[in-house]
Design a protein around this motif. Structure first.
Motif, short mmCIF file in Angstrom:
data_model
loop_
_atom_site.label_atom_id
_atom_site.label_comp_id
_atom_site.label_asym_id
_atom_site.label_seq_id
_atom_site.Cartn_x
_atom_site.Cartn_y
_atom_site.Cartn_z
N GLN A 83 0.66 -1.04 0.07
CA GLN A 83 0.42 -0.08 -0.01
C GLN A 83 0.80 1.16 -0.09
N ALA A 84 0.24 2.42 -0.23
CA ALA A 84 0.76 3.79 -0.35
C ALA A 84 0.22 4.72 0.42
N GLN A 85 0.08 5.49 0.17
CA GLN A 85 -0.99 6.25 0.19
C GLN A 85 -2.29 6.14 1.93
N VAL A 96 9.83 -0.75 3.99
CA VAL A 96 9.19 -0.27 2.54
C VAL A 96 9.79 -0.63 1.80
N HIS A 110 8.69 4.31 -3.10
CA HIS A 110 7.31 4.09 -1.52
C HIS A 110 7.60 4.71 -0.78
N GLU A 111 8.42 4.57 -0.06
CA GLU A 111 9.20 5.65 1.15
C GLU A 111 7.84 6.84 0.55
N LEU A 152 5.88 8.27 -1.44
CA LEU A 152 4.60 8.66 -1.20
C LEU A 152 3.66 7.30 0.03
N VAL A 153 3.89 6.78 0.64
CA VAL A 153 2.78 7.05 2.17
C VAL A 153 3.80 7.98 2.63
#
Length: 444
Positions: free
Chosen positions: A131-133, A159, A164-165, A167-168
């Motif tokens: 997953q991201a956001q 992560v 990816h980091e 976006l999260v």
């Protein structure tokens, strides 16, 4: 001792088990210790395995704090062990809000209870793989579900890449959630598990090297200064409440098969003046004959059943001790006191025979939950009709439990449970007793 008791703390928790909170906890303990800090660990809830890892990483005994089984006064007294520390780190159990459906007199057993009671902000470990956001929605829900609970922020775990980091982090920023760090996958610091949790600390041959690597990994990927600055909380100037020992001289089984006993009980027994005399059933040792009682803790007798059955000196000496003195067993210790134990392969092993209990791991069934017991006879230093609080967690099936019931036992919903424990008076005047629940505290 620190006279103002203004020692800040954090509670490390997660949405669920298996998300990496123990890895983060151990890495933080090792990293802060490497900086020269005195870090006091705690464990929220009924767990024996994690505190041993905490002690290895911090150099200080870890103490269980339990909002269902302990009064606030007992928790405050146990927490006072941190009075000379620079920082407190507490590890939660399961998910942050996971506890019993019907809260007890003091709480539900959830880690959130301890965070709120002690004022320790929560550091939420999130497994963001896949997953991201969207991870921000999870974090926001945990922050808002109990608004009065202090919340420090999140650590992103597993992560996949810098993209990816990013976006999260973007999702967290939009939700107003503080990100305290991000951890890539690191298989080399993942701890092996078995059916009751992690493989025990004393069974890990390279534990110190693993802890050093975990500390370096955490220091590399998290801002320790920011984390320490987020710590808050308070300690009450409380003395630990007394814990009644089962006798003045206690023979305690202590090895890889019998290691599940809460550190606060041992400390309380010693504080009350009791002498603890360890012996190893796996090494075919006998309980010290000068002891006034023998205590067999829980553990993994099912993994060592053949050896226990073959250790004639241990079995015969325990039988001789039990003929004239009290012997008490908890869970695995209770099973070892029984007539027989069937292992996972279906082979029956003869146990000590102090009780008629027959158990089987060939027919596995999980038993899990808090227990409230009203005793029918004196046990563990307490008179008959004492209310005791404890916790049960095992996978054994009861095939026979023919002896007199030791207590009336209910779960956290007040429903009676079949695991009443057993009581047998021996011909020479000794008393043999056992329970599937592990004693945490006397109920008040």
């Amino acid at each position: 001792m620190n006279p103002n008791l203004n020692i800040p703390g954090l509670l490390i928790s997660a949405p669920a088990s298996g998300t990496g909170k123990t890895t983060l906890m151990l890495g933080l303990l090792a990293a802060f210790r490497a900086q020269g800090l005195k870090v006091q660990p705690f464990k929220s809830g009924p767990d024996y395995i994690d505190p041993a890892f905490h002690a290895a990483a911090s150099g200080r005994a870890s103490v269980n704090l339990d909002s269902w089984a302990m009064t606030p006064a007992r928790i405050a007294g146990l927490a006072s062990v941190a009075q000379d520390a620079d920082l407190i780190l507490a590890e939660g159990s399961m998910g942050l809000f996971d506890g019993v459906a019907k809260p007890g007199e003091f709480g539900s057993g959830a880690s959130a209870d301890i965070a709120q009671m002690m004022g320790w902000p929560v550091v939420l470990v999130l497994d963001v793989s896949g997953q991201a956001q969207s991870a921000a929605a999870v974090a926001k829900g945990f922050q808002m579900l109990r608004p009065e609970m202090p919340f420090a922020g999140v650590v992103l775990n597993r992560v996949a890449s810098p993209r990816h980091e990013a976006l999260v982090r973007a999702g967290m920023a939009a939700a107003g959630i503080t990100v305290l760090g991000a951890l890539p996958r690191r298989a080399s610091i993942e701890l092996p598990e078995r059916h009751l949790g992690l493989v025990q600390a004393e069974e890990q041959p390279h534990l110190q090297a693993l802890l050093a690597e975990a500390g370096a990994f955490i220091a590399e990927n998290l801002d320790l200064g920011t984390l320490r600055a987020a710590a808050r909380g308070h300690l009450s100037p409380a003395q630990p409440l007394p814990i009644i020992p089962p006798a003045n001289r206690i023979a305690l089984a202590r090895d890889a098969a019998f290691s599940f006993i809460y550190p606060h009980l041992l400390a309380g027994w010693r504080a009350a003046g009791a002498t603890i005399l360890p012996f190893s059933p796996l090494q075919d040792e006998a309980p010290d004959p000068s002891a006034e009682t023998c205590w067999l803790p829980g553990g993994y007798p099912e993994l060592h059943a053949g050896k226990l059955a073959a250790n004639a000196n241990f079995r015969q000496s325990l039988q001789a001790f039990a003929a004239i003195k009290p012997v008490h067993g908890e869970c695995g210790g209770y099973m070892a006191m029984g007539a027989g134990l069937i292992d996972a392969h279906g082979q029956r092993h003869e146990m000590a025979g102090l009780l008629g209990l027959e158990t089987s791991f060939a027919k596995r069934r999980m038993h899990l939950g808090y227990r409230l017991a009203l005793t029918y006879a004196p046990v563990a230093g307490h008179p008959a009709n004492t209310r005791l609080r404890g916790h049960e967690f095992h996978y054994a099936t009861i095939l026979a439990q023919p002896d007199a019931a030791l207590a009336h036992v209910t779960d956290a919903t007040d429903a009676a449970v079949a695991e009443t424990g057993s009581l047998r008076m021996q011909a020479g005047g000794g008393q043999s007793s056992g329970t599937f629940f592990h004693l945490i505290a006397e109920a008040t």
